[in-house]
Design a protein around this motif. Structure first.
Motif, PDB file in Angstrom:
ATOM      1  N   GLU A 182       2.415   1.724  -3.376  1.00 19.60           N
ATOM      2  CA  GLU A 182       1.420   2.246  -4.316  1.00 19.60           C
ATOM      3  C   GLU A 182       1.163   3.727  -4.057  1.00 19.60           C
ATOM      4  O   GLU A 182       1.156   4.537  -4.986  1.00 19.60           O
ATOM      5  CB  GLU A 182       0.111   1.454  -4.206  1.00 19.60           C
ATOM      6  N   LYS A 229       0.835  -1.208   0.000  1.00 18.87           N
ATOM      7  CA  LYS A 229       0.000   0.000   0.000  1.00 18.87           C
ATOM      8  C   LYS A 229       0.869   1.256   0.000  1.00 18.87           C
ATOM      9  O   LYS A 229       0.611   2.200  -0.755  1.00 18.87           O
ATOM     10  CB  LYS A 229      -0.920  -0.024   1.236  1.00 18.87           C
ATOM     11  N   ARG A 286      -0.865  -2.263 -11.675  1.00 17.70           N
ATOM     12  CA  ARG A 286      -0.696  -3.710 -11.818  1.00 17.70           C
ATOM     13  C   ARG A 286      -1.450  -4.096 -13.073  1.00 17.70           C
ATOM     14  O   ARG A 286      -2.654  -3.894 -13.159  1.00 17.70           O
ATOM     15  CB  ARG A 286      -1.249  -4.440 -10.601  1.00 17.70           C
ATOM     16  N   ILE A 296       4.863   1.855  -7.177  1.00 16.32           N
ATOM     17  CA  ILE A 296       4.009   0.945  -7.941  1.00 16.32           C
ATOM     18  C   ILE A 296       2.952   1.824  -8.608  1.00 16.32           C
ATOM     19  O   ILE A 296       2.072   2.363  -7.946  1.00 16.32           O
ATOM     20  CB  ILE A 296       3.339  -0.122  -7.047  1.00 16.32           C
TER      21      ILE A 296
END
Length: 153
Positions: free
Chosen positions: A46, A43, A54, A51
């Motif tokens: 992200e 988390k 995905r 990140i």
């Protein structure tokens, strides 16, 4: 963006680059962390933007997009209005997978995936109809020696 990450985060990132569908339980077992610890780290990665997404990596050949093309572009114009029009055009062409402003003799390098040379010509015609270019040359990939989305973390 200068975001820090530690060795455990790097392990998570390496694993997710190989298989983003794996569960946090499975990922935790592989790297030696609890499910909750992995979830919190993912988390945070992200939220920090490390990140970005995905995604599923598709097989271009299986989808009938067997020709990879690198398109070198030279322009005589370098003003903001031209650059904005070029950016808008490039982003609107779904065949173009990557667009880069470069140093050297060429100003831009585009990477595209198309069905065949005829489909490339159609892309080329749409590109030059939208924006004024001084020179466009294409290199067709004969053999892909390496293609990856994996970053060395």
């Amino acid at each position: 963006m200068d975001v820090t990450y530690d060795a455990l985060d790097a392990k998570i990132l390496r694993n997710l680059q190989q298989d983003a569908q794996q569960t946090v339980d499975h990922l935790g077992q592989k790297i030696g962390l609890s499910r909750n610890a992995v979830w919190r780290r993912v988390k945070r990665l992200e939220d920090s933007g490390i990140i970005r997404a995905r995604v599923a990596v598709l097989d271009a050949e299986a989808l009938g997009l067997g020709l990879s093309v690198f398109i070198s572009i030279k322009t005589a114009q370098h003003d903001a209005k031209w650059a904005a029009a070029f950016l808008k055009t490039v982003r609107a062409l779904p065949e173009i997978q990557g667009a880069y402003r470069t140093s050297g003799e060429q100003d831009y390098l585009l990477q595209a995936r198309v069905r065949d040379v005829k489909a490339y010509d159609h892309l080329y015609q749409r590109l030059i109809a939208q924006v004024d270019l001084q020179d466009v040359s294409a290199s067709f990939v004969m053999e892909e020696l390496k293609e990856t989305t994996v970053l060395p973390v």
